[in-house]
Scaffold this active site. Structure first.
Site, PDB file in Angstrom:
ATOM      1  N   HIS A  12       0.819  -1.219   0.000  1.00  0.00           N
ATOM      2  CA  HIS A  12       0.000   0.000   0.000  1.00  0.00           C
ATOM      3  C   HIS A  12       0.859   1.279   0.000  1.00  0.00           C
ATOM      4  CE1 HIS A  12      -0.257  -0.856   4.620  1.00  0.00           C
ATOM      5  NE2 HIS A  12       0.793  -0.117   4.363  1.00  0.00           N
ATOM      6  N   HIS A  59      -0.907   4.874   9.602  1.00  0.00           N
ATOM      7  CA  HIS A  59       0.463   5.405   9.636  1.00  0.00           C
ATOM      8  C   HIS A  59       0.456   6.748  10.344  1.00  0.00           C
ATOM      9  CE1 HIS A  59       0.150   2.743   6.125  1.00  0.00           C
ATOM     10  NE2 HIS A  59       1.424   2.483   6.273  1.00  0.00           N
ATOM     11  N   HIS A 193      10.711  -3.793   2.954  1.00  0.00           N
ATOM     12  CA  HIS A 193      11.072  -2.382   2.812  1.00  0.00           C
ATOM     13  C   HIS A 193      11.536  -1.822   4.147  1.00  0.00           C
ATOM     14  CE1 HIS A 193       6.867  -2.002   4.125  1.00  0.00           C
ATOM     15  NE2 HIS A 193       6.877  -0.682   4.108  1.00  0.00           N
ATOM     16  N   GLU A 240       4.966  -5.468   8.320  1.00  0.00           N
ATOM     17  CA  GLU A 240       3.579  -5.315   7.834  1.00  0.00           C
ATOM     18  C   GLU A 240       3.014  -6.615   7.261  1.00  0.00           C
ATOM     19  OE1 GLU A 240       3.725  -0.589   6.528  1.00  0.00           O
ATOM     20  OE2 GLU A 240       3.598  -2.116   4.985  1.00  0.00           O
TER      21      GLU A 240
END
Lengths: 279, 129
Positions: A12, A59, A193, A240
Site C-alpha cells: 500500500h 500510519h 522495505h 507489515e
C-alpha cells in the site's frame, strides 16, 4: 448467510496513490507496476464483492501516540480520508458496513480477540491505495469496507500467529452473519522495505518470493517468523506482512491462486500482490 | 537506551519500542499537528516559534530544524510521524530515505531501480551476515 469468496494481498505504498492521483500511471517508472494489477482490476469488476474486510495499518494518521490499539475495527457508516500532511487524497469517502462491523466486533470479542471498537476513523494511504489499485478512480467506491487496523508502527506488533488466528476467527464470524453477502478479505502492506536509518532501501526478493509461495500453501509455517527475523530479513517496515496472515486465516485451509505479481521498486518498497480464491 | 541488544545488532536500524515512544512522545505529537493546514502554515511561517510551543528537548528541535531525520529518530522520532514534516516540505519517503542514507536523491533512486539495498551483510553486525 455471508460468505468469504476471495482474498487479495497488496502493498500500500503512498507513492502509488500519488502516481494515480497525478495521472502518472503510464510513465516509464510506473507503467510496469500498474500492468501487474490490470488482470486483477478486470477480475474484480466481474467478481465484485458486497463488502471488503480490509486489513491495513494506520500510519500515524488516525491514531497518535496517545492510544495505540493492537487490533481495531471500524464500526462507522463511512470513513473520511485523512490529511497526511499534503491534503487528503482526492478520492471518495469510504462507505462502511456498520452492521457487519458490529457483528464482527461482537463475535471476535466473544471469541477472546479483544479488538478496539472505533466509531470515528479517518483512513490513510494504507486503506485507500489498495482501493485505488483494484478499483481505479470511481466517483463512489463500488464496495463497502470493514476496516481492521493493526498496530505495526510500535514494537511489539502482534505476532504472526495471533494474526493468523484472528483471521480464522474473522472467517467464522463472517459466515455467521445472517445477511446474504459476498465478502472478500484483503491483507495489505509489505513486502520487504525499510524507510528509516542508514539501512533504508533494503529489499529482499528471496524472502518475499518465499513468503508469496508459503502464504498460499504453508501459512501455518509463516506464523513461526519472529519479529527479529522480519526486521533482519524484510526491513524495519517489512513486519507489515503479518497483516497478510489475517487475510489468509480468514480464507480457510485451501485457496486457489488466481494471480501473482511481484515488482521492485515502488519508491522504497518491494510490491507483492496476490488474488486468491477461497477453496 | 539499550534494552534489546538483538535489536541494536541490526545495522542502520532503530526499532521503535514503547520506551522510544515515551522518549519521542511530544516530538511525534508535534509532527501529527502538521496534518492540519493551518498548523502547516504557522510552522512554515516561523518554524522555531511553532516548535517552541511544544515541550521538546533542544536536541529534538535542532533535528527538526535541520531536517536531520537520523537525529530525529535518535531522539525518539518515528518515521511515520516524521513523514508529516517532509510531507509539509513537499518531499517524499524516498527523499527522506535518501537523507537518512547519506545519498543524493538521484543516487538513492538509482539504487532502488537496481533492486534496492541487498540484505547481504546488513542482517547482523555481530555475525557479519
Amino acid at each position: 448467510m455471508a460468505r468469504i469468496t476471495a482474498g487479495v494481498t497488496t502493498s500500500h505504498v503512498p507513492a502509488i496513490g500519488v502516481a494515480i492521483d497525478r495521472g502518472e500511471t503510464t510513465t516509464d517508472y510506473w507503467a510496469p507496476l500498474f500492468a501487474g494489477y490490470e488482470w486483477s482490476r478486470k477480475w474484480m469488476a466481474e467478481n465484485l464483492p458486497d463488502v471488503v474486510v480490509l486489513v491495513y495499518n494506520d500510519h500515524a494518521s488516525n491514531f497518535s501516540l496517545e492510544v495505540i490499539p493492537t487490533f481495531a475495527i471500524g464500526c462507522a457508516e463511512s470513513y473520511q480520508v485523512a490529511d497526511e500532511g499534503f491534503g487528503p487524497r482526492p478520492v471518495p469517502e469510504v462507505p462502511g458496513h456498520a452492521d457487519l462491523s458490529c457483528h464482527l466486533a461482537e463475535q471476535l470479542i466473544l471469541e477472546e480477540f479483544d479488538l478496539t471498537v472505533v466509531n470515528r476513523l479517518d483512513v490513510d494511504h494504507g486503506l485507500t491505495v489498495p482501493l485505488s489499485l483494484l478499483f481505479g478512480q470511481p466517483e463512489v467506491w463500488p464496495v463497502r469496507v470493514v476496516p481492521i487496523a493493526v498496530n505495526v508502527v510500535q514494537y511489539p506488533q502482534p505476532t504472526g500467529r495471533r494474526c493468523y488466528e484472528l483471521g480464522k476467527a474473522i472467517g467464522r464470524a463472517v459466515t455467521s452473519f445472517p445477511e446474504d453477502l459476498n465478502v472478500q478479505v484483503w491483507g495489505t502492506g509489505g513486502m520487504s522495505h525499510q524507510l528509516q536509518g542508514p539501512r533504508a532501501g533494503l529489499i529482499n526478493p528471496a524472502f518475499d518470493n518465499a513468503f508469496l509461495d508459503r502464504i498460499i500453501d504453508d501459512p501455518e509455517g509463516l506464523t513461526h517468523i519472529a519479529h527479529l527475523e522480519y526486521l533482519r530479513e524484510a526491513g524495519s517496515e517489512g513486519v507489515e506482512l503479518i497483516m497478510w496472515l489475517i487475510m489468509r486465516g480468514a480464507l480457510g485451509e485451501r485457496v486457489t491462486p488466481l494471480h501473482r505479481f511481484y515488482h521492485v521498486p515502488a519508491s522504497n518498497t518491494a510490491v507483492g500482490h496476490l488474488v486468491l480464491e477461497a477453496g | 537506551m539499550v534494552e534489546r541488544p538483538d535489536f541494536e545488532d541490526i545495522p542502520g536500524t532503530t526499532v521503535f519500542t514503547a520506551q522510544r515512544s515515551r522518549q519521542g512522545f511530544h516530538l511525534n505529537q508535534f509532527c501529527m499537528s502538521l496534518m492540519k493546514p493551518q498548523n502547516r502554515a504557522r510552522f512554515k511561517a516561523d518554524e522555531r516559534a511553532y516548535l517552541d510551543e511544544w515541550p521538546l528537548t533542544e536536541a529534538q528541535k535542532a533535528a527538526v530544524l535541520a531536517r536531520d531525520y537520523n537525529a530525529a529518530i535518535a531522539e525518539g522520532g518515528n518515521i511515520y510521524f516524521l513523514a508529516k514534516i517532509f510531507a509539509t516540505d513537499g518531499k517524499s519517503f524516498a527523499d527522506a530515505a535518501a537523507n537518512m542514507t547519506g545519498m543524493t536523491p538521484e543516487a538513492y533512486r538509482e539504487m532502488m531501480l537496481h533492486g534496492g539495498r541487498s540484505p547481504e551483510g546488513n542482517r547482523s553486525i555481530k555475525e557479519g551476515r
